[in-house]
Design an enzyme around this catalytic site. Structure first.
Site, PDB file in Angstrom:
ATOM      1  N   CYS A  33      -1.793   0.687   5.195  1.00  0.00           N
ATOM      2  CA  CYS A  33      -0.477   0.587   4.570  1.00  0.00           C
ATOM      3  C   CYS A  33      -0.011  -0.866   4.574  1.00  0.00           C
ATOM      4  O   CYS A  33      -0.370  -1.657   5.444  1.00  0.00           O
ATOM      5  CB  CYS A  33       0.523   1.453   5.330  1.00  0.00           C
ATOM      6  SG  CYS A  33       2.164   1.504   4.537  1.00  0.00           S
TER       7      CYS A  33
ATOM      8  N   HIS B 131      -0.181   5.455   9.297  1.00  0.00           N
ATOM      9  CA  HIS B 131       0.609   5.190  10.511  1.00  0.00           C
ATOM     10  C   HIS B 131       1.828   6.097  10.574  1.00  0.00           C
ATOM     11  O   HIS B 131       2.443   6.411   9.555  1.00  0.00           O
ATOM     12  CB  HIS B 131       1.029   3.713  10.567  1.00  0.00           C
ATOM     13  CG  HIS B 131       2.015   3.320   9.508  1.00  0.00           C
ATOM     14  ND1 HIS B 131       3.349   3.141   9.762  1.00  0.00           N
ATOM     15  CD2 HIS B 131       1.862   3.078   8.185  1.00  0.00           C
ATOM     16  CE1 HIS B 131       3.974   2.802   8.649  1.00  0.00           C
ATOM     17  NE2 HIS B 131       3.097   2.756   7.668  1.00  0.00           N
TER      18      HIS B 131
HETATM   19 CO    CO Z   1       3.452   2.936   5.698  1.00  0.00          CO
END
Ligand code: CO
Length: 230
Positions: free
Chosen positions: A43, A99
């Protein structure tokens, strides 16, 4: 320390001086080329710094990041990075790392009444698809647990997508590499936990369905991975 644009450059000069003090040939050697063994798909979140949380240095990890660590079959950027990493750099491992606390996944969750974000809502549509697909197991969970589970399911879905790309399929056929991995990082503890086994075949991709159906607990343990003690 709160950085400014000027302090970034000052920090860079300090970094150069420190590296040269340790090894005068450091940058000359780095300039000769890269031989990373890992491709990281993670990410864009500023708290999830792949080199920092894995203790890897320059040259060790090829990196692709986007919001919510998605592997989208029509994303030319992702596909180009993947193809180069697998076919030119010959990385042996591709890691999809999601995450907990992911703002992208949270924004896509139904019932989340945040503001519209524009283009990014279109990008996150695929997370909504995952939520709908697994709604039966997500629905009974309260919001925090549901977000955690959706973060995990999103990783598993992306590992599945990765395994189905022609690039990975061809590489498996030719050399049984790369291994592909699904990990989740917890911003609140700093820990990375594996969600999948090391996968190097279609059979391994099919096994992912056990996790997605809930036959393998979302509470990750060493026995799921066999690689890292929980
Ligand atoms: Co993220």
């Amino acid at each position: 320390m709160k950085h400014t644009i000027d302090s970034l450059l000052a920090e860079n000069r300090r970094f150069v001086a420190e590296q040269l003090a340790l090894d005068p040939a450091y940058f000359e050697q780095l300039a000769e080329g890269q031989h990373p063994d890992f491709l990281w798909i993670g990410c864009s979140d500023s708290r999830v710094s792949p080199n920092l949380i894995t203790g890897t240095g320059p040259g060790e990890m090829f990196v692709h990041r986007n919001i919510a660590n998605l592997v989208v079959q029509t994303d030319m950027n992702l596909l180009s990075v993947l193809q180069y990493a697998v076919e030119v750099l010959h990385v042996n491992h591709v890691i999809v790392c999601g995450h907990h606390g992911c703002g992208g996944v949270k924004a896509a969750m139904s019932g989340h009444s945040g503001p519209a974000h524009g283009l990014v809502d279109h990008w996150l549509r695929t997370v909504k698809d995952t939520e709908q697909y697994f709604w039966r197991q997500l629905e009974p969970l309260e919001e925090t647990a549901r977000l955690r589970r959706l973060v995990e399911l999103n990783v598993v879905e992306q590992v599945y997508n990765l395994g189905k790309t022609s690039i990975v399929q061809r590489a498996w056929h030719e050399r049984r590499r790369p291994f592909i991995h699904g990990w989740v990082f917890d911003v609140g503890t700093g820990r990375i936990d594996p969600l999948t086994k090391m996968i190097d075949s279609d059979d391994g991709v099919q096994e992912l369905c056990k996790f997605a159906r809930g036959e393998v607990s979302g509470k990750v343990s060493g026995k799921v991975s066999g690689e890292v003690a929980a």
